[in-house]
Motif scaffolding. Structure first.
Motif, PDB file in Angstrom:
ATOM      1  N   ALA A 158       6.202  -4.427  -6.014  1.00  0.00           N
ATOM      2  CA  ALA A 158       5.465  -3.452  -5.562  1.00  0.00           C
ATOM      3  C   ALA A 158       6.610  -2.045  -5.570  1.00  0.00           C
ATOM      4  O   ALA A 158       6.631  -1.078  -5.927  1.00  0.00           O
ATOM      5  N   VAL A 159       8.028  -2.668  -5.081  1.00  0.00           N
ATOM      6  CA  VAL A 159       8.934  -1.585  -4.954  1.00  0.00           C
ATOM      7  C   VAL A 159       9.310  -1.101  -6.104  1.00  0.00           C
ATOM      8  O   VAL A 159       9.400   0.123  -6.948  1.00  0.00           O
ATOM      9  N   SER A 160       9.685  -2.141  -7.238  1.00  0.00           N
ATOM     10  CA  SER A 160      10.281  -2.169  -8.548  1.00  0.00           C
ATOM     11  C   SER A 160       9.461  -1.358  -9.528  1.00  0.00           C
ATOM     12  O   SER A 160       9.828  -0.884 -10.379  1.00  0.00           O
ATOM     13  N   SER A 161       8.094  -1.787  -9.345  1.00  0.00           N
ATOM     14  CA  SER A 161       7.144  -0.969  -9.872  1.00  0.00           C
ATOM     15  C   SER A 161       6.541   0.279  -9.542  1.00  0.00           C
ATOM     16  O   SER A 161       5.647   0.605 -10.326  1.00  0.00           O
ATOM     17  N   SER A 162       6.731   0.534  -8.386  1.00  0.00           N
ATOM     18  CA  SER A 162       6.270   1.913  -7.865  1.00  0.00           C
ATOM     19  C   SER A 162       6.718   2.953  -8.907  1.00  0.00           C
ATOM     20  O   SER A 162       7.780   3.186  -9.363  1.00  0.00           O
ATOM     21  N   LYS A 163       5.935   4.193  -8.779  1.00  0.00           N
ATOM     22  CA  LYS A 163       6.388   5.443  -9.600  1.00  0.00           C
ATOM     23  C   LYS A 163       7.543   6.033  -8.715  1.00  0.00           C
ATOM     24  O   LYS A 163       7.979   7.048  -9.393  1.00  0.00           O
ATOM     25  N   ALA A 164       7.482   5.783  -7.446  1.00  0.00           N
ATOM     26  CA  ALA A 164       8.486   6.449  -6.506  1.00  0.00           C
ATOM     27  C   ALA A 164      10.012   6.273  -7.128  1.00  0.00           C
ATOM     28  O   ALA A 164      10.423   5.242  -7.891  1.00  0.00           O
ATOM     29  N   LYS A 165      10.933   7.203  -6.672  1.00  0.00           N
ATOM     30  CA  LYS A 165      12.227   7.083  -7.051  1.00  0.00           C
ATOM     31  C   LYS A 165      12.583   5.963  -5.998  1.00  0.00           C
ATOM     32  O   LYS A 165      12.233   6.343  -4.831  1.00  0.00           O
ATOM     33  N   PHE A 222       0.696  -1.130  -0.040  1.00  0.00           N
ATOM     34  CA  PHE A 222      -0.102   0.140   0.163  1.00  0.00           C
ATOM     35  C   PHE A 222       0.716   1.214  -0.079  1.00  0.00           C
ATOM     36  O   PHE A 222       0.665   2.284  -0.837  1.00  0.00           O
ATOM     37  N   ASN A 223       1.805   1.196   0.894  1.00  0.00           N
ATOM     38  CA  ASN A 223       2.580   2.511   0.919  1.00  0.00           C
ATOM     39  C   ASN A 223       3.712   2.956  -0.133  1.00  0.00           C
ATOM     40  O   ASN A 223       3.932   3.850  -0.429  1.00  0.00           O
ATOM     41  N   ALA A 224       4.034   1.776  -0.721  1.00  0.00           N
ATOM     42  CA  ALA A 224       4.889   1.865  -1.938  1.00  0.00           C
ATOM     43  C   ALA A 224       4.254   2.444  -2.964  1.00  0.00           C
ATOM     44  O   ALA A 224       4.911   3.339  -3.738  1.00  0.00           O
ATOM     45  N   ALA A 225       2.859   2.355  -3.195  1.00  0.00           N
ATOM     46  CA  ALA A 225       2.252   2.952  -4.173  1.00  0.00           C
ATOM     47  C   ALA A 225       1.930   4.471  -3.865  1.00  0.00           C
ATOM     48  O   ALA A 225       1.713   5.076  -4.804  1.00  0.00           O
ATOM     49  N   GLU A 226       2.029   4.813  -2.638  1.00  0.00           N
ATOM     50  CA  GLU A 226       1.884   6.364  -2.138  1.00  0.00           C
ATOM     51  C   GLU A 226       3.083   7.110  -2.295  1.00  0.00           C
ATOM     52  O   GLU A 226       2.910   8.148  -1.960  1.00  0.00           O
ATOM     53  N   ALA A 227       4.301   6.548  -1.983  1.00  0.00           N
ATOM     54  CA  ALA A 227       5.509   6.994  -1.733  1.00  0.00           C
ATOM     55  C   ALA A 227       6.240   7.908  -3.043  1.00  0.00           C
ATOM     56  O   ALA A 227       5.753   7.566  -4.435  1.00  0.00           O
ATOM     57  N   ASP A 228       6.784   8.899  -2.731  1.00  0.00           N
ATOM     58  CA  ASP A 228       7.660   9.574  -3.618  1.00  0.00           C
ATOM     59  C   ASP A 228       9.014   9.254  -3.692  1.00  0.00           C
ATOM     60  O   ASP A 228       9.669   9.342  -4.964  1.00  0.00           O
TER      61      ASP A 228
END
Length: 136
Positions: A91-98, A60-66
């Motif tokens: 989730a980490v590798s596909s997140s839009k976050a840096k 959940f939080n990986a999707a919300e992080a910058d």
């Protein structure tokens, strides 16, 4: 800016990261997510804005992080002695976050070109990288 720290096992790297991030980015929301309750409890001592435990909390939080930060193993399924599930790695590798990774040799991954340093030096490098991200 929302910065998510992910750690497992004892949470020591995560705690150090949380402390540095809270100190260097007082206006950021710094979250601590642990793969287990011991890691989360340890990271709580660093003073994050919020903390949560387990696979779903990380997803959940990986999707919300910058910005997502943690040991290099957070992008490798079954790393950290099996604590990083395939879903967490995805989730980490596909997140839009840096994503800022701390090289740790016990994740079975060796990153070519990375010089051998003390963990504290890698953590400071990570803070410097996030500072450059924040300035953009």
């Amino acid at each position: 800016m929302r910065i998510l720290v992910i750690d497992g096992q004892g949470g020591g790297i995560g705690r150090s990261l949380v402390e540095l991030l809270v100190k260097n980015f007082p206006d950021a929301e710094v979250g601590a997510t642990g793969t287990n309750s011991i890691a989360t409890e340890t990271m709580l001592k660093g003073g994050p804005s919020f903390a949560a435990t387990g696979e779903n909390a990380i997803l959940f939080n990986a999707a919300e992080a910058d910005v997502i930060i943690g040991p290099a193993g957070i992008i490798m399924a079954n790393a950290l002695h099996g604590e990083i599930s395939p879903a967490i790695a995805m989730a980490v590798s596909s997140s839009k976050a840096k994503v800022v990774l701390i090289p740790m040799n016990h994740c079975r991954a060796y990153i070519a070109g990375v010089e051998e340093k003390k963990v504290a030096e890698y953590l400071q490098d990570a803070v410097d990288i996030i500072r450059k991200i924040a300035e953009k």
